[in-house]
Every structure is written in structure tokens, then in C-alpha cells.
Scaffold this active site. Structure first.
Site, PDB file in Angstrom:
ATOM      1  CB  THR B 146      36.356 -48.797  40.493  1.00  0.00           C
ATOM      2  OG1 THR B 146      36.010 -49.852  41.376  1.00  0.00           O
ATOM      3  CG2 THR B 146      37.566 -49.171  39.670  1.00  0.00           C
ATOM      4  CE  LYS B 168      38.762 -51.510  42.381  1.00  0.00           C
ATOM      5  NZ  LYS B 168      37.655 -52.187  41.647  1.00  0.00           N
ATOM      6  CB  THR B 179      39.077 -59.692  46.186  1.00  0.00           C
ATOM      7  OG1 THR B 179      37.921 -58.956  45.776  1.00  0.00           O
ATOM      8  CG2 THR B 179      40.006 -58.732  46.891  1.00  0.00           C
ATOM      9  CD  GLU B 259      29.408 -51.687  42.937  1.00  0.00           C
ATOM     10  OE1 GLU B 259      28.547 -52.504  42.600  1.00  0.00           O
ATOM     11  OE2 GLU B 259      30.266 -51.229  42.167  1.00  0.00           O
ATOM     12  CG  ASN B 378      26.101 -52.555  40.370  1.00  0.00           C
ATOM     13  OD1 ASN B 378      27.208 -52.400  39.878  1.00  0.00           O
ATOM     14  ND2 ASN B 378      25.918 -52.768  41.664  1.00  0.00           N
ATOM     15  CB  SER B 383      24.744 -45.313  31.018  1.00  0.00           C
ATOM     16  OG  SER B 383      24.217 -45.525  32.311  1.00  0.00           O
TER      17      SER B 383
END
Lengths: 383, 383
Positions: B146, B168, B179, B259, B378, B383
Site C-alpha cells: 500500500t 506488507k 502485522t 511511513e 497520513n 483524499s
């Protein structure tokens, strides 16, 4: 305003050079009586700063003659020398004003793990004592700021009597029993036990229910001093309500000025089986970094609300959860509800309502969004 | 490499249009036997995605013939329709390959609260079935990404047998039992009960001990499939060690690609009275936003470590805490230790050692720093 709104108090705030910016960093609040009744609530963090250990001990007598506060250094994790420095500071105040050091509370805030520069602090205490005045509440509120962008003061009261207060706090703001530094004063004539009851009831639903960043301080302190100078003894309920009002006002101001925040967020948990369940769910939502980033981006990402609720032990059925964001029920029965495009998140205040449908308890916890400014501010704090 | 490193497995990864970018988003892994033994570990989040509910049920039989995975949608909080979609996906795989749908696991990852576009997913499953090959492990690992910037694969094993896997996960990464999505395969001949024991032991000290952002997913799944195609039955300890090695390798890769992260941080808690105490302290430190910002800024702000320890219920005396950052004992006995300027934090890896001096238990939890990039990523995710 502030701690000198109530009769019987003098205060001051001066620059002693603890802050490299030259801003004010030492504050003093003195109770001239006739009553010296006082109560205090402290952090529940098990690592406690020297001034917290000292002031907690002082408060066992139920009386305070003065409070001396400094920003520019938390005096936490500073060992025996740190405790001696707190003791010396109280002695300095007592010597200057003819008080008993055992009735002088000390509060410190700033970086953890550095000794206070006593060669600057003690002359600062001298200057603060010399500057005491019945109008000094504002100056005191300014002197306790750290990363606060504005100082916080509030008042409430009844016929002929007043409760006033000041607060500081902008980061490490998830009080376990109280928040950073708060001093409340009143000229009502109220005994220590009643002050204590009113203060604990008020902090339980105000400072205990703000949670900016999930990080509990080592220095949280809330003090309430009563001078009795009004000669009035209000009804217990009326007095408690005034203390509650001032605490709620200051708590809301703290969240409004949280480090880097662009949104003030109320997490309203409804329909919980118990108050403890409601609080656990509200804190889990408030501390969810992903959700706090989404709100910063004005994204009504309710899936992150549900994933946060799911980590708690509260009573609920995952298929009975409803979530509203600013009044739009984007999640109904644990699944997709009203159109998320209907949610308007452009304002500073955001209301997230999580309905557990498991009981009748409701709580509200205030928090704020997670922003790049918070990261920047806190990645450079001590350097 | 990946899930086809072990004999007896075919895999594929294709683009079905679930992702607007056109990147691969459907993966298929098939076990051609002779054994179909399997084990699985799932999220402990109480809000669970439809594919987690389905696959948990499927695994009760201890056998798996295939696993179908999609990125581009988590199928979480999607109600009865979401569960039907998971069921339909398993049926589609079973129909194409002549399998029993009750032995086909389903995994999904992506945004919570949206229905999967079945008009794209089912043709994607057809394409994935057509693309199956004994070299398809890499393509499958790529299709489950992702926000991952790289795909994650690992292998280990012994004489004539192999354990391979793919994973992932980049955000919402604080597994309660596992996870995000991980599929492990082996050609060792191992019964389901032993697979289960080896998998639980391995996840307990690997995936369960990474905590990127404190946010537990609704979709965490780790599956282990054994084909027995090597004809070899390794010793139980040897096999468990290989599973552990692959899990540890993949877990470390997940943290390394978290991230927005710029630092990979090992929180080592030593001298705890119990393993549970050590884990509670390690997680409290790992989830402290202020500390994670400080590390981003290469600031050895050990006071934030102590304030995090102080919020736990673990056995310790605040005056007995020692903290080292990258080998420099900046805090000794709860107070100032070696010179913080000696700490070199310029590397990607940072080691924080917290010594409780209350017992003999040690654990390590891996996390990463909190950065403005995490906030940016994040606040714009859906959006």
C-alpha cells in the site's frame, strides 16, 4: 484577573535569566490571609520532579503561605541536588518574606534532566519578592510560560467572592491528575478539606480530560489557595461550581494553545456501560496518531476512529458502533453511514461523537491534531 | 525468494484497477501439496475486517489450499455486504482452480470503510489465477504493497527445505498479534499443530515487538502454509528457528519502511521483574510522541524516556533507572549521567537502553521516529 483577582493575594513575575531568550521565568504568589487553607493535586507519573515531591509534602499540612514557580527548567530527574535546590528556593522565599519554608510550595517547568542555575534563580526570587503587588497576577501568568504562545488566566465566583487562576502547558500535556502548572486562588473562606474536595472534583472532569499528545509530565501540579479575605463562606456546591468553571476554562485554553495544533478536537463518547469504559475509549481515540493526522488534513476518516475503539477493553459490539464527525453520522452500526462528503471540517473546532450503544455514560475528552509543526517544535526543543 | 522459495507453491500478482495508480493490487498464493497444513495469527483489534473473520474461520480446519490478497481496500467496517464480498472472492478462487472455498484464506488492506469494487476485483482474481507460476512470489509481494515503498520478502531453512515469506505494512503498524499482511510458506512436512506453535512463538517476539505508530490495524494477518513438497520433516526446534528467522527479518523490514520514518529505533528494556513489565515499559517509550520527535531531531532527550517509564505500572524505583542512548549512559540512578554531547545519533539506527534494575527480564521493541513526512502522508491518505 489571574491569581490576584481574589482579595488577599499578591503576585509577581520577573526575568531571572533561566530562559536564554530573556523572557520572564520566575513567578511568586503570596497569600496574605487571614486564612492560609490550601489544597493541591499532582501528576500521577511515577517519575516525579523534585518540586512535586517537595510541594506534595508541604501540602500535607493543608496550608500554603506562598508559591514560587519557575519556567526554564523542570528540575526533574536531578537527584538529591535537585531536591536541595527546591528546598533552597523555598527557604529563600521564606527568608525574604518572613514565612515558614514548610508552607511554601515550589513549581518548576522546562527541560527534564538539567540542574537549575541557582546563581540566577535565587537573585530572581529576590527580584520577584520585591515586585509583589496586588495587580501582579498577569505578570505571574506570563512568567510561567514555556512553549505557550499566550498566557492563560480565568476567573469565576459569587456575590463578594472570587476564584481566579493561571495555567501553563503546551506539550507533554496528558495530565494524570492535573496539568503542568496551575495556581488557583480564592478570597472565599473555605477550610482545607473542602478546598481539596472541590479541587479533586474539578480536576477529574477538566484537566484530567484534556490529552494533547498522550505524554504525561513529571511536573504536573494544580494548587488552590484560599485567603478568606472576602469574609464570605459560600455554599459548598456554589464554591465547587466556581472552581470547576475556572478549571474548565483554563483546561480549554491549554488545548487551544497546544504545540503545533491547528484543530481543537472534542472526543465525545456516549452510551458507554461505565465512566471508565467511556474514558478508555475517548483516550484511545484522542491518542491515535493516524486519526489526529487525518483531522489535520480535514479528512473525516472514521475508520481510524473504529480501529482505535477496537483496541480497548470497553463493553461494545463492533456491529453497534456509531460515529459522527461534526454532526454527520458517517458510521452507523459499525459500517458506512451518511455521506462523508457532507462533513465540514474547515473550522478550528472538530467534534467526534462515538456512540457505543452499551449503556448511559458519557464523557468528553479534548485533544488536538498532530501536525508537522508539532514535530518541528519537539525535534528541536532542547537543542 | 518470497512465498515461492519453498517447493510446492505457485503465486502471482496482477493489477485489477483497485488502486487508482494502476499498480498491482491482487495477489494469489496456491499450495500444490502434497500437504495442506496451515496456521494463522490475526489482529487482536476487536473491530475486525471481513477477511479476518473469514480467514479465522477457515483456519479452524488447519488446512489452506490458497490465499488471495488485495491491496486498495481493507474491507473493514463494511457490514454484511463486506463479508459477502470476501466469501465471493474465495468462491471465485475455488471455482477457477477446482478448490474448496472453505480452504481459501482472504486478506485485504487499504482504506477502512469502503466496499471493494467487485466488478474489478473478480476479474482481477481471474487474471491472477491465469498468471500463477512457481516464480510468482516476487510479483505477489509487490501486489500487496500500500504505502510501502519497497516490497518485503525473506527466506530461511535447512538441508533440503525452505521457509519463505512476504509482508506488507507501513502505517497503522502496532500489531496486537501479527502485522498487516504476511504470508509464509514452507516445503517442510510439518503438521498443522506444530506450524501453529512455531508461528505463535515467532510472532510473539517479532511482529508483536514492532510498534511503528501505536495504531493497531483491523486487518493484521500472518499465515503459514506447508506443502510438504520437500519430503523432509525437520526437527521441531530447527523448524521453529527458521520460522522465527523469517519473521524477524520481515518485521525488521517493516520498521525500516515505516511511513515517513528517518530513524529505526530499538527500545531495549533490561532488568525488568517480568517480561510483561519489560514489554509495557518498551511500548510506553516507543509510543511517546515527544521522544520520537526528539530522536528525529537527533536530540538525546532522555528526560522523555523517564517520563514515559513513569506512566507504567512496572516494578522499578525512579532513583534506580539508567538510560543509554547509542551506548552513552546519559541517565544514571534516575538523574544526569554521562555527557549527552557524547551521543552520536547521525546514523539511521538508534538504540535506547532502559535498565530498570528490578529483575532479569529483557525485551527489545522496534519502532521509528515521528516526522513531518508521517503527518503529511497520513493527513492526505484517503483524499
Amino acid at each position: 484577573m489571574s491569581v490576584t483577582a481574589a482579595k488577599g493575594f499578591r503576585a509577581s513575575g520577573v526575568a531571572a535569566g533561566l530562559k536564554t531568550t530573556g523572557a520572564a521565568d520566575v513567578a511568586l504568589v503570596v497569600n496574605d490571609g487571614p486564612s492560609l487553607a490550601a489544597a493541591g493535586v499532582f501528576t500521577s507519573n511515577r517519575v516525579q520532579a523534585a518540586p512535586v515531591k517537595w510541594s506534595r509534602q508541604v501540602l500535607t499540612g493543608g496550608q500554603l503561605q506562598a508559591v514560587v514557580l519557575n519556567s526554564g527548567g523542570a528540575n526533574a530527574c536531578t537527584g538529591p541536588q535537585g531536591f536541595q535546590n527546591t528546598h533552597k528556593t523555598a527557604e529563600q522565599v521564606a527568608g525574604l518574606l518572613g514565612l515558614n519554608a514548610g508552607e511554601v510550595a515550589v513549581c518548576s517547568t522546562g527541560l527534564i534532566g538539567l540542574q537549575l542555575p541557582m546563581d540566577k534563580l535565587l537573585p530572581g526570587v529576590d527580584a520577584a519578592a520585591a515586585a509583589l503587588s496586588a495587580d501582579g497576577g498577569e505578570a505571574a501568568a506570563i512568567a510561567i510560560k514555556t512553549t505557550d504562545t499566550v498566557h492563560k488566566v480565568a476567573t469565576a465566583g459569587g456575590a463578594g467572592w472570587t476564584v481566579g487562576g493561571m495555567a501553563k502547558g503546551a506539550g507533554m500535556l496528558a495530565p494524570g491528575l492535573a496539568t503542568m502548572l496551575v495556581v488557583l486562588t480564592t478570597d472565599a473562606d473555605v477550610p482545607a478539606a473542602e478546598l481539596d474536595a472541590a479541587l479533586r472534583a474539578a480536576t477529574h472532569t477538566t484537566f484530567d480530560r484534556i490529552d494533547s499528545d498522550g505524554c504525561m509530565s513529571t511536573n504536573d501540579t494544580v494548587l488552590l489557595l484560599a485567603s478568606g479575605a472576602s469574609g464570605i463562606s459560600p455554599g459548598q456546591g456554589e464554591f465547587a461550581a466556581a472552581v470547576q468553571a475556572v478549571c474548565a476554562d483554563l483546561a480549554r485554553q491549554l488545548i487551544g494553545d497546544a504545540e503545533g495544533a491547528s484543530k481543537d478536537i472534542a472526543i465525545v463518547v456516549e452510551g458507554a456501560a461505565t465512566e471508565a469504559d467511556a474514558l478508555e475509549v475517548a483516550r484511545s481515540i484522542a491518542r491515535n496518531n493516524l486519526l489526529m493526522c487525518a483531522i489535520h488534513g480535514e479528512d473525516p476518516n472514521w475508520g481510524r476512529v473504529l480501529s482505535a475503539i477496537g483496541t480497548t477493553g470497553a463493553a461494545f459490539d463492533a456491529d453497534e458502533l456509531d460515529v459522527a464527525i461534526n454532526g454527520v453520522w458517517v458510521c452507523k452500526g459499525g459500517a458506512v453511514g451518511e455521506d462523508r462528503d457532507l462533513v465540514d471540517m474547515t473550522g478550528r473546532e472538530v467534534f467526534i461523537t462515538a456512540r457505543l450503544n452499551a449503556g448511559a455514560e458519557t464523557v468528553t475528552v479534548w485533544t488536538n491534531d498532530l501536525t508537522a509543526d508539532y514535530v518541528h517544535e519537539n525535534s528541536a526543543y532542547s537543542s
